[in-house]
Design a protein around this motif. Structure first.
Motif, PDB file in Angstrom:
ATOM      1  N   LEU A  72       0.828  -1.200   0.000  1.00 40.76           N
ATOM      2  CA  LEU A  72       0.000   0.000   0.000  1.00 40.76           C
ATOM      3  C   LEU A  72       0.867   1.256   0.000  1.00 40.76           C
ATOM      4  O   LEU A  72       0.638   2.184  -0.778  1.00 40.76           O
ATOM      5  N   TRP A 239      -6.524   0.003  -0.898  1.00 43.59           N
ATOM      6  CA  TRP A 239      -7.304  -0.285   0.313  1.00 43.59           C
ATOM      7  C   TRP A 239      -8.527  -1.126  -0.026  1.00 43.59           C
ATOM      8  O   TRP A 239      -8.867  -2.069   0.695  1.00 43.59           O
ATOM      9  N   LYS A 243      -9.083  -4.872   1.511  1.00 43.24           N
ATOM     10  CA  LYS A 243     -10.170  -5.088   2.461  1.00 43.24           C
ATOM     11  C   LYS A 243     -11.391  -5.775   1.872  1.00 43.24           C
ATOM     12  O   LYS A 243     -12.221  -6.294   2.621  1.00 43.24           O
TER      13      LYS A 243
END
Length: 531
Positions: A72, A239, A243
Motif C-alpha cells: 500500500l 485499500w 479489504k
C-alpha cells in the motif's frame, strides 16, 4: 492545452541531462545493492511468515497486512517519489531511500521491544506500521534506481543493463530463501530484517562514491494538488483491494472506496490536463508501448505474487518442511532468474519484445498449470521443474516491460516512468494477493466440510470457521485426529490449485497484449512518439 508539450520537452529551461557519469557498470553495481536489500527482504518475509505467526500470534489477516501494508505504501508513493527524483536528483533520493529502508528494517526486528515502550501498541501493530514506513522508503529508492540506470547506459545497451539487473535480482532472490531459512531456523525471524543494515550501509557508501549526482531537469515546483489526488486515488484502490475479501466485494464500504477511486482518478486526469507542471504528463501514455507495458507489468505481478504468497505455507505447513528446507525448495526459481534474465535481455535485443514477452508469458502459464498439479507429497524435482520454467517465463516479461516503460520515456521523465513501472507491479501484486486469497479461502470453505465428512458434526459453526482459518495456513491445530489433519491439508491444496489455475488463465490472456508493444529506441531527451 497546457500539457501538450509536457513530454516533448522538459518544462524547465535547459536541456535534459542524461548521465549519472562514470562507468555505467559501476553505477549498476551501486544501485543494485540498494535493490538487493529490497529483494532480500521480499523473499525472506515469505520464509519468516510462519514463525512470525507463531511468535506474535498473528492471524492470516495480520500476515496479509505485513505484505499488503508494505504494498500500500509503495503503491501510494511510487510515482510521487519518482517525480521527486526527477526534480531533486536521483542519486540524492536513492540514497535517502536506501538509508531509510535499512533503518526501518532494523525497527521491524525490534518491533516487540517498541511495543513494550509505546503504550497501546501491539508487536504485530508495530511490525505492520514499520512495514508501511519501509514501503515509503522503498518507493523512494526503486524509481530512482531505474532512472540512474537509464541515465548511465546508452539506448543500445539498455537491454543488456536490464538483463544484468534481472540477474542480480535473481541472485538476491536466490540467496533470500537460503539466508532467511538459516536465520529463522538457527536464530530468529527478527534477524531476517537485521541483515538489511549491513547491505544498506554498503549501498550508501558505494552509491556516494560511484554515482555522480544528476538531475533530469532544473528545479521546478511540485504539483502538490496532483500528489494529493493521485495518492488518494492509489490509496482508495489498494485499500479496496486489500479489504474487499473481508468486507465482501458487494459491500457498501467496498463500493464506496471503489467509487472514491474512480472520482479521484477522474479529478487527477482533469487536473493533469490543465496543470502547467503536471505530476504525470498525460502525453507520456500516448506512447502505446508504455501504456501496454504498464498493463503487462500489473497482470504478470498479479499472477506471480498472488499465487506465490501461498507457497511458504504449503512447504512448511502442509509439506512439513523446516524454513531452510522450504528455502531450498524455492531456490530453483530464484536461481533460474540468474541465467534467464541476461538471456531475456539478449532475446529482446535480437527478436524484439513481442515474440520474447509472448513466449515468456506462455511459459509462465505452463509453469503455473504444473504448480496446480502439485500434490501434498511433491518431490523436489516435481516442484523444481515448474519453478525453473517460471524463472524463464517471468524474466522476459519483467525485463521487457521495464525496458519498454522506462526506455520509451524521455530522460526528464525517467523517475516518473520508473514510478509507473513499480506502481503497476505493486498494485498487481496487491490485487493478486487479495483476489487469489479470497478465491483460495472460498475454495477451502466449500471443500473442507466434505473432506471432514461425519466428523464435521463435532464442530460448532464458530469452531469450523476457526478450522477454515487454520486451513488457510496449511496448519492443523494440535490434538486433532489424523482424519481432520488430512481434511485440512486436502482443502488447502484445493484452494492453492485453484489460485494457480486462475494465474494460468491470466498469463495466457496477457500474452495477447504483447502484439501491441514496440521497443522504440529513443535518443536522450527525444520526444515520445505514439505507437
Amino acid at each position: 492545452m497546457a500539457h501538450a508539450k509536457a513530454v516533448d520537452a522538459p518544462p524547465s529551461p535547459g536541456p535534459a541531462q542524461p548521465g549519472t557519469g562514470g562507468n555505467p557498470w559501476l553505477v549498476l553495481l551501486a544501485v543494485s545493492l540498494g535493490v538487493i536489500m529490497v529483494m532480500l527482504d521480499g523473499t525472506v518475509v515469505g520464509i519468516a511468515n510462519p514463525s512470525i505467526q507463531a511468535d506474535l500470534k498473528a492471524s492470516l489477516s495480520d500476515l496479509q497486512w505485513v505484505t499488503s501494508g508494505y504494498l500500500l505504501a509503495l503503491a501510494v508513493f511510487l510515482i510521487t517519489a519518482g517525480k521527486l527524483g526527477d526534480l531533486f536528483g536521483h542519486k540524492r533520493v536513492f540514497l535517502i531511500g536506501v538509508a531509510g529502508f535499512a533503518l526501518s528494517s532494523v525497527g521491524i526486528g525490534l518491533s516487540a521491544q517498541l511495543a513494550d515502550i509505546i503504550p497501546g501498541l501491539s508487536p504485530v501493530g508495530a511490525l505492520i506500521a514499520l512495514r508501511v514506513l519501509q514501503g515509503l522508503f522503498g518507493a523512494l529508492l526503486q524509481p530512482a534506481a531505474l532512472a540512474l540506470l537509464r541515465g548511465a547506459f546508452p539506448g543500445e545497451k539498455l537491454n543488456q543493463a536490464m538483463g544484468a539487473w534481472g540477474a542480480i535480482i535473481g541472485l538476491s532472490s536466490a540467496a533470500g530463501p537460503i539466508v532467511g531459512g538459516l536465520l529463522v531456523e538457527n536464530a530468529s525471524w527478527e534477524t531476517v530484517f537485521f541483515i538489511n543494515a549491513p547491505v544498506g550501509l554498503a549501498a550508501v557508501v558505494l552509491g556516494t562514491i560511484l554515482i555522480k549526482d544528476s538531475r533530469a531537469q532544473t528545479f521546478a515546483r511540485i504539483d502538490w494538488l496532483g500528489v494529493v489526488l493521485l495518492s488518494g486515488a492509489m490509496f482508495s484502490l489498494v485499500w479496496t483491494i486489500i479489504k474487499a475479501p473481508e468486507w465482501g466485494w458487494g459491500d457498501s464500504t467496498t463500493l464506496t472506496f471503489g467509487a472514491a477511486f474512480v472520482v479521484l482518478v477522474g479529478a487527477f486526469i482533469f487536473w493533469q490536463s490543465r496543470a502547467s507542471q503536471p505530476l504525470v504528463p498525460l502525453s507520456l501514455f500516448k506512447n502505446l508501448s508504455i501504456s501496454i507495458g504498464t498493463v503487462l507489468m500489473m497482470m504478470v505481478a498479479f499472477a506471480m505474487f498472488g499465487a506465490m504468497f501461498f507457497l511458504g505455507f504449503f512447504f512448511q505447513g502442509v509439506h512439513g518442511l523446516s524454513p531452510l528446507e522450504a528455502g531450498l525448495r524455492m531456490l530453483p526459481m530464484s536461481a533460474g532468474m540468474i541465467v534467464a534474465s541476461p538471456l531475456a535481455g539478449m532475446a529482446i535485443g535480437k527478436l524484439g519484445p513481442k515474440i520474447t514477452m509472448a513466449t515468456g508469458l506462455l511459459i509462465t502459464a505452463l509453469a503455473m498449470f504444473l504448480m496446480s498439479r502439485l500434490g501434498i507429497d511433491a518431490s523436489f524435482i516435481e516442484s523444481a521443474i515448474p519453478f525453473v520454467l517460471l524463472a524463464f517465463g517471468m524474466s522476459p516479461v519483467f525485463v521487457g516491460a521495464t525496458e519498454i516503460i522506462v526506455g520509451n520515456a524521455p530522460v526528464h521523465l525517467t523517475g516518473v516512468a520508473g514510478g509507473v513501472q513499480q506502481s503497476a507491479m505493486q498494485v498487481g501484486g496487491a490485487l493478486g494477493t487479495a483476489i487469489l486469497g479470497a478465491v483460495m479461502a472460498g475454495e477451502i470453505s466449500d471443500k473442507l466440510p466434505g473432506y471432514l465428512g461425519p466428523a464435521a458434526k463435532m464442530f460448532q459453526p464458530d469452531q469450523l470457521a476457526g478450522l477454515e482459518k487454520a486451513a488457510s495456513f496449511g496448519k492443523v491445530p494440535p490434538g486433532l485426529p489424523q482424519q481432520i489433519g488430512d481434511a485440512v491439508h486436502n482443502s488447502f491444496m484445493d484452494g492453492m490449485h485453484v489460485a494457480f489455475l486462475v494465474s494460468t488463465c491470466i498469463a495466457v490472456l496477457t500474452a495477447a497484449l504483447t502484439v501491441f508493444v514496440k521497443a522504440g529506441r529513443k535518443t536522450e531527451g527525444a520526444p515520445v512518439h505514439v505507437g
